[in-house]
Scaffold this active site. Structure first.
Site, PDB file in Angstrom:
ATOM      1  N   GLY A 284       9.259  10.995  -5.715  1.00  0.00           N
ATOM      2  CA  GLY A 284      10.459  10.297  -6.156  1.00  0.00           C
ATOM      3  C   GLY A 284      11.718  10.602  -5.367  1.00  0.00           C
ATOM      4  O   GLY A 284      12.790  10.085  -5.674  1.00  0.00           O
ATOM      5  N   ILE A 285      11.614  11.447  -4.328  1.00  0.00           N
ATOM      6  CA  ILE A 285      12.825  11.817  -3.584  1.00  0.00           C
ATOM      7  C   ILE A 285      13.280  10.634  -2.729  1.00  0.00           C
ATOM      8  O   ILE A 285      12.547  10.175  -1.853  1.00  0.00           O
ATOM      9  CB  ILE A 285      12.579  13.072  -2.722  1.00  0.00           C
ATOM     10  CG1 ILE A 285      12.404  14.284  -3.642  1.00  0.00           C
ATOM     11  CG2 ILE A 285      13.736  13.296  -1.732  1.00  0.00           C
ATOM     12  CD1 ILE A 285      12.023  15.571  -2.921  1.00  0.00           C
ATOM     13  N   MET A 286      14.471  10.151  -3.015  1.00  0.00           N
ATOM     14  CA  MET A 286      15.019   9.009  -2.273  1.00  0.00           C
ATOM     15  C   MET A 286      16.382   9.337  -1.684  1.00  0.00           C
ATOM     16  O   MET A 286      16.998   8.489  -1.044  1.00  0.00           O
ATOM     17  CB  MET A 286      15.142   7.789  -3.203  1.00  0.00           C
ATOM     18  CG  MET A 286      13.807   7.172  -3.591  1.00  0.00           C
ATOM     19  SD  MET A 286      13.010   6.302  -2.208  1.00  0.00           S
ATOM     20  CE  MET A 286      13.917   4.749  -2.245  1.00  0.00           C
TER      21      MET A 286
ATOM     22  N   THR B  66      -5.011  19.601  -1.362  1.00  0.00           N
ATOM     23  CA  THR B  66      -4.613  18.626  -2.392  1.00  0.00           C
ATOM     24  C   THR B  66      -5.669  18.569  -3.485  1.00  0.00           C
ATOM     25  O   THR B  66      -6.852  18.400  -3.202  1.00  0.00           O
ATOM     26  CB  THR B  66      -4.410  17.232  -1.760  1.00  0.00           C
ATOM     27  OG1 THR B  66      -3.340  17.321  -0.822  1.00  0.00           O
ATOM     28  CG2 THR B  66      -4.060  16.190  -2.807  1.00  0.00           C
TER      29      THR B  66
ATOM     30  N   PRO C 106       2.117  14.798   3.637  1.00  0.00           N
ATOM     31  CA  PRO C 106       0.944  14.175   4.264  1.00  0.00           C
ATOM     32  C   PRO C 106       0.747  12.755   3.744  1.00  0.00           C
ATOM     33  O   PRO C 106       0.836  12.513   2.546  1.00  0.00           O
ATOM     34  CB  PRO C 106      -0.195  15.073   3.777  1.00  0.00           C
ATOM     35  CG  PRO C 106       0.273  15.650   2.484  1.00  0.00           C
ATOM     36  CD  PRO C 106       1.755  15.815   2.629  1.00  0.00           C
TER      37      PRO C 106
ATOM     38  N   HIS D 180       1.527  13.151  -6.660  1.00  0.00           N
ATOM     39  CA  HIS D 180       1.027  12.333  -5.553  1.00  0.00           C
ATOM     40  C   HIS D 180       1.849  11.057  -5.414  1.00  0.00           C
ATOM     41  O   HIS D 180       1.323   9.986  -5.104  1.00  0.00           O
ATOM     42  CB  HIS D 180      -0.445  11.993  -5.822  1.00  0.00           C
ATOM     43  CG  HIS D 180      -1.290  11.854  -4.587  1.00  0.00           C
ATOM     44  ND1 HIS D 180      -2.225  12.767  -4.211  1.00  0.00           N
ATOM     45  CD2 HIS D 180      -1.354  10.879  -3.644  1.00  0.00           C
ATOM     46  CE1 HIS D 180      -2.840  12.368  -3.110  1.00  0.00           C
ATOM     47  NE2 HIS D 180      -2.318  11.222  -2.736  1.00  0.00           N
TER      48      HIS D 180
ATOM     49  N   ARG E 171      -4.693   1.468  -7.668  1.00  0.00           N
ATOM     50  CA  ARG E 171      -3.549   0.848  -6.995  1.00  0.00           C
ATOM     51  C   ARG E 171      -3.672  -0.672  -7.163  1.00  0.00           C
ATOM     52  O   ARG E 171      -4.338  -1.333  -6.358  1.00  0.00           O
ATOM     53  CB  ARG E 171      -3.527   1.221  -5.525  1.00  0.00           C
ATOM     54  CG  ARG E 171      -3.834   2.689  -5.242  1.00  0.00           C
ATOM     55  CD  ARG E 171      -2.632   3.579  -5.242  1.00  0.00           C
ATOM     56  NE  ARG E 171      -3.037   4.983  -5.242  1.00  0.00           N
ATOM     57  CZ  ARG E 171      -3.434   5.691  -4.180  1.00  0.00           C
ATOM     58  NH1 ARG E 171      -3.462   5.121  -2.985  1.00  0.00           N
ATOM     59  NH2 ARG E 171      -3.765   6.955  -4.289  1.00  0.00           N
TER      60      ARG E 171
ATOM     61  N   TYR F 108       0.852  -1.201   0.000  1.00  0.00           N
ATOM     62  CA  TYR F 108       0.000   0.000   0.000  1.00  0.00           C
ATOM     63  C   TYR F 108       0.889   1.254   0.000  1.00  0.00           C
ATOM     64  O   TYR F 108       0.608   2.248  -0.677  1.00  0.00           O
ATOM     65  CB  TYR F 108      -0.923   0.003   1.229  1.00  0.00           C
ATOM     66  CG  TYR F 108      -1.640   1.310   1.424  1.00  0.00           C
ATOM     67  CD1 TYR F 108      -2.641   1.708   0.562  1.00  0.00           C
ATOM     68  CD2 TYR F 108      -1.276   2.178   2.464  1.00  0.00           C
ATOM     69  CE1 TYR F 108      -3.286   2.925   0.723  1.00  0.00           C
ATOM     70  CE2 TYR F 108      -1.913   3.397   2.634  1.00  0.00           C
ATOM     71  CZ  TYR F 108      -2.914   3.765   1.754  1.00  0.00           C
ATOM     72  OH  TYR F 108      -3.533   4.980   1.918  1.00  0.00           O
TER      73      TYR F 108
ATOM     74  N   TYR G  60      -8.331  17.536   2.169  1.00  0.00           N
ATOM     75  CA  TYR G  60      -9.158  17.088   1.045  1.00  0.00           C
ATOM     76  C   TYR G  60     -10.482  17.800   1.211  1.00  0.00           C
ATOM     77  O   TYR G  60     -11.087  17.746   2.291  1.00  0.00           O
ATOM     78  CB  TYR G  60      -9.389  15.578   1.109  1.00  0.00           C
ATOM     79  CG  TYR G  60      -8.227  14.742   0.623  1.00  0.00           C
ATOM     80  CD1 TYR G  60      -7.687  14.933  -0.647  1.00  0.00           C
ATOM     81  CD2 TYR G  60      -7.682  13.741   1.420  1.00  0.00           C
ATOM     82  CE1 TYR G  60      -6.627  14.159  -1.103  1.00  0.00           C
ATOM     83  CE2 TYR G  60      -6.625  12.959   0.968  1.00  0.00           C
ATOM     84  CZ  TYR G  60      -6.107  13.175  -0.292  1.00  0.00           C
ATOM     85  OH  TYR G  60      -5.064  12.409  -0.738  1.00  0.00           O
TER      86      TYR G  60
HETATM   87  C1  LIG Z   1       1.046   5.746   1.622  1.00  0.00           C
HETATM   88  C2  LIG Z   1       0.838   7.122   1.091  1.00  0.00           C
HETATM   89  C3  LIG Z   1      -0.281   7.850   1.480  1.00  0.00           C
HETATM   90  C4  LIG Z   1      -0.498   9.140   0.991  1.00  0.00           C
HETATM   91  N1  LIG Z   1      -1.579   9.857   1.437  1.00  0.00           N
HETATM   92  C5  LIG Z   1      -1.739  11.150   1.020  1.00  0.00           C
HETATM   93  C6  LIG Z   1      -2.794  11.948   1.548  1.00  0.00           C
HETATM   94  O1  LIG Z   1      -3.576  11.509   2.371  1.00  0.00           O
HETATM   95  N2  LIG Z   1      -2.909  13.218   1.084  1.00  0.00           N
HETATM   96  C7  LIG Z   1      -2.034  13.763   0.172  1.00  0.00           C
HETATM   97  O2  LIG Z   1      -2.171  14.931  -0.212  1.00  0.00           O
HETATM   98  N3  LIG Z   1      -1.015  13.022  -0.318  1.00  0.00           N
HETATM   99  C8  LIG Z   1      -0.840  11.749   0.100  1.00  0.00           C
HETATM  100  N4  LIG Z   1       0.221  11.016  -0.376  1.00  0.00           N
HETATM  101  C9  LIG Z   1       1.170  11.640  -1.304  1.00  0.00           C
HETATM  102  C10 LIG Z   1       2.312  12.300  -0.536  1.00  0.00           C
HETATM  103  O3  LIG Z   1       1.866  13.413   0.190  1.00  0.00           O
HETATM  104  C11 LIG Z   1       3.441  12.761  -1.479  1.00  0.00           C
HETATM  105  O4  LIG Z   1       2.898  13.606  -2.466  1.00  0.00           O
HETATM  106  C12 LIG Z   1       4.164  11.597  -2.157  1.00  0.00           C
HETATM  107  O5  LIG Z   1       4.323  10.527  -1.271  1.00  0.00           O
HETATM  108  C13 LIG Z   1       5.519  12.064  -2.651  1.00  0.00           C
HETATM  109  O6  LIG Z   1       6.196  11.054  -3.307  1.00  0.00           O
HETATM  110  P1  LIG Z   1       7.301  10.115  -2.614  1.00  0.00           P
HETATM  111  O7  LIG Z   1       6.544   9.089  -1.836  1.00  0.00           O
HETATM  112  O8  LIG Z   1       8.042   9.514  -3.749  1.00  0.00           O
HETATM  113  O9  LIG Z   1       8.155  10.984  -1.719  1.00  0.00           O
HETATM  114  C14 LIG Z   1       0.433   9.711   0.087  1.00  0.00           C
HETATM  115  C15 LIG Z   1       1.568   8.979  -0.274  1.00  0.00           C
HETATM  116  C16 LIG Z   1       1.790   7.708   0.218  1.00  0.00           C
HETATM  117  C17 LIG Z   1       3.027   6.973  -0.195  1.00  0.00           C
END
Ligand SMILES: Cc1cc2nc3c(=O)[nH]c(=O)nc-3n(C[C@H](O)[C@H](O)[C@H](O)COP(=O)(O)O)c2cc1C
Length: 417
Positions: free
Chosen positions: A332-334, A185, A106, A299, A194, A53, A159
């Site tokens: 994508g930041i790792m 968002t 978030p 996202h 997914r 997930y 949201y």
């Molecule tokens: C498990 C998970 C849950 C997320 N839930 C939200 C959320 O509730 N609201 C939102 O604006 N973004 C959500 N995101 C997106 C993150 O805020 C962010 O944009 C994204 O993880 C950035 O990419 P990265 O995982 O490669 O750093 C979620 C991301 C992940 C991985």
């Protein structure tokens, strides 16, 4: 070659064995040198459905893979012989300071990944002096996060839900609790596909099946934590009624528009940021309308697949809205080097999603501390090797992209391609 008998004293000097660390969690985390290492630990310790997930993205997961690839394809251009005693990683963003040029993004359902959830994230952010963003779909309340990070910077992600009153209630609560920034968002008109979740039969909250039980056997601690801590729920929404499924459904609304932005603007006393901007005209329109910042983001690849790479959009957006506008970037930041590259191309700040969650799954609060420590040392080292001692000294000339994912120009005449 002349030889001699080994000198026992010299031999003894070589045998400086380190005392073994008896704390298994610390040992495990200290051995992780990169975010990818933390991801590997997270994968071992977390049930497949929860790990997938987090780790997974939408459809073919191409948006995420490309975003990570774009960072790997960065080429840095260092300057030499520029003396710098120490590197300053602090910055100012949205009217406040941050000790590092990134904050925690978030994420929904964070206690599903590891039972400490947002408390670990907010606590680690407080200790590191960086902002923490709580999701509308968070599993710790607005007030409880504030209690963990009382003096630090808390941001709230909104949201705008089908039942607007629910969202307005959250805006009021976040303002009352002293959150300084609201992040609206806008990239979720509907849920992304997914596929890993569907294949895993993943549900929120998790259901026990023969498969999940088999998968749980090597991960007893996760299940122990899960079963002995408060029930998993959308904590800030729990007072509003509705099942988890209904609330999740309500969070995705294809009718949100600029009118909602105006309403939110009028309600929110702090800084307002729009997250999920994916083209130049939208960025310009938002800045013209007076939002305090935008996040270029797809996202984390969890919504539209084959979406624009946020890092690629960055130079064009900064050129159009100007270097003074608060343009942030995520997806994508790792590594800390990815963050340095973003700052060089004009980002004012960056957000980390999975990098934080991998740390959380690898070791709760200490794991998130480890994520931040790894990124910090990568940022400091990259800046020092580039010959800059502060973030302001970073310039676009420090970074080029190796050509691999270069977009074709958008020609109207097919013959011109
Ligand atoms: C498990 C998970 C849950 C997320 N839930 C939200 C959320 O509730 N609201 C939102 O604006 N973004 C959500 N995101 C997106 C993150 O805020 C962010 O944009 C994204 O993880 C950035 O990419 P990265 O995982 O490669 O750093 C979620 C991301 C992940 C991985």
């Amino acid at each position: 070659m002349k030889r001699q008998l080994p000198n026992p004293r010299e031999l003894l000097e070589l045998m400086q064995f380190k005392k073994p660390d008896l704390n298994a969690r610390r040992r495990r985390l200290d051995a992780a040198l990169t975010i990818e290492d933390l991801r590997a630990i997270a994968k071992r310790r977390t049930p497949a459905a929860a790990f997938d997930y987090t780790d997974g993205a939408a459809d073919g997961e191409i948006s995420l893979a490309r975003a990570r690839q774009a960072f790997e394809d960065v080429e840095f251009h260092p300057d030499i012989l520029r003396p710098a005693e120490r590197v300053d990683t602090s910055t100012t963003v949205l009217g406040g300071t941050s000790a590092l040029p990134f904050g925690i993004a978030p994420t929904g359902f964070t206690r599903l990944m590891q039972s400490e959830g947002e408390t670990a994230g907010a606590g680690a952010a407080a200790a590191a002096g960086i902002p923490f963003t709580l999701s509308t779909l968070g599993t710790t309340t607005i007030e409880d996060v504030k209690a963990v990070n009382p003096h630090g910077r808390n941001w709230f992600q909104l949201y705008v839900m089908r039942q607007r009153e629910i969202s307005y209630g959250l805006v009021e609560r976040a303002a009352a609790a002293g959150y300084d920034t609201l992040m609206f968002t806008v990239d979720t008109p509907v849920a992304g596909a997914r596929l890993r979740d569907t294949r895993n039969g993943f549900s929120i909250p998790p259901q026990l099946s023969i498969r999940t039980i088999a998968n749980a056997i090597p991960r007893p601690w996760w299940w122990y934590d899960f079963l002995t801590t408060p029930k998993l729920e959308f904590a800030s929404l729990s007072t509003t009624g509705g099942t988890v499924g209904e609330l999740l459904n309500s969070a995705m609304d294809p009718t949100i528009s600029y009118d909602d932005l105006e309403i939110i603007r009028s309600m929110w006393p702090g800084r307002l940021v729009v997250k999920g901007v994916q083209n130049v005209p939208d960025a310009v329109r938002l800045i013209d309308r007076g939002v305090d910042g935008i996040v270029l983001s797809n996202h984390g690849g969890r919504q539209l697949d084959r979406a624009p790479i946020p890092f690629h959009l960055l130079p064009q957006v900064v050129r159009e809205v100007g270097r003074d506008a608060t343009v942030m970037v995520d997806t994508g930041i790792m590594s800390g080097a990815d963050i340095v590259a973003s700052m060089a191309l004009g980002a004012k700040f960056t957000l980390i999603g999975r990098a934080y969650l991998y740390g959380l799954m690898a070791g709760g609060r200490q794991g998130v501390d480890r994520t931040i420590a790894i990124l910090r040392s990568e940022i400091v080292r990259t800046m020092a090797l580039l010959g800059v001692s502060s973030l302001e000294e970073l310039e676009p000339r420090h970074v080029t992209q190796l050509r691999r994912l270069e977009p074709m120009p958008l020609e109207t005449d097919p013959a011109a391609r």
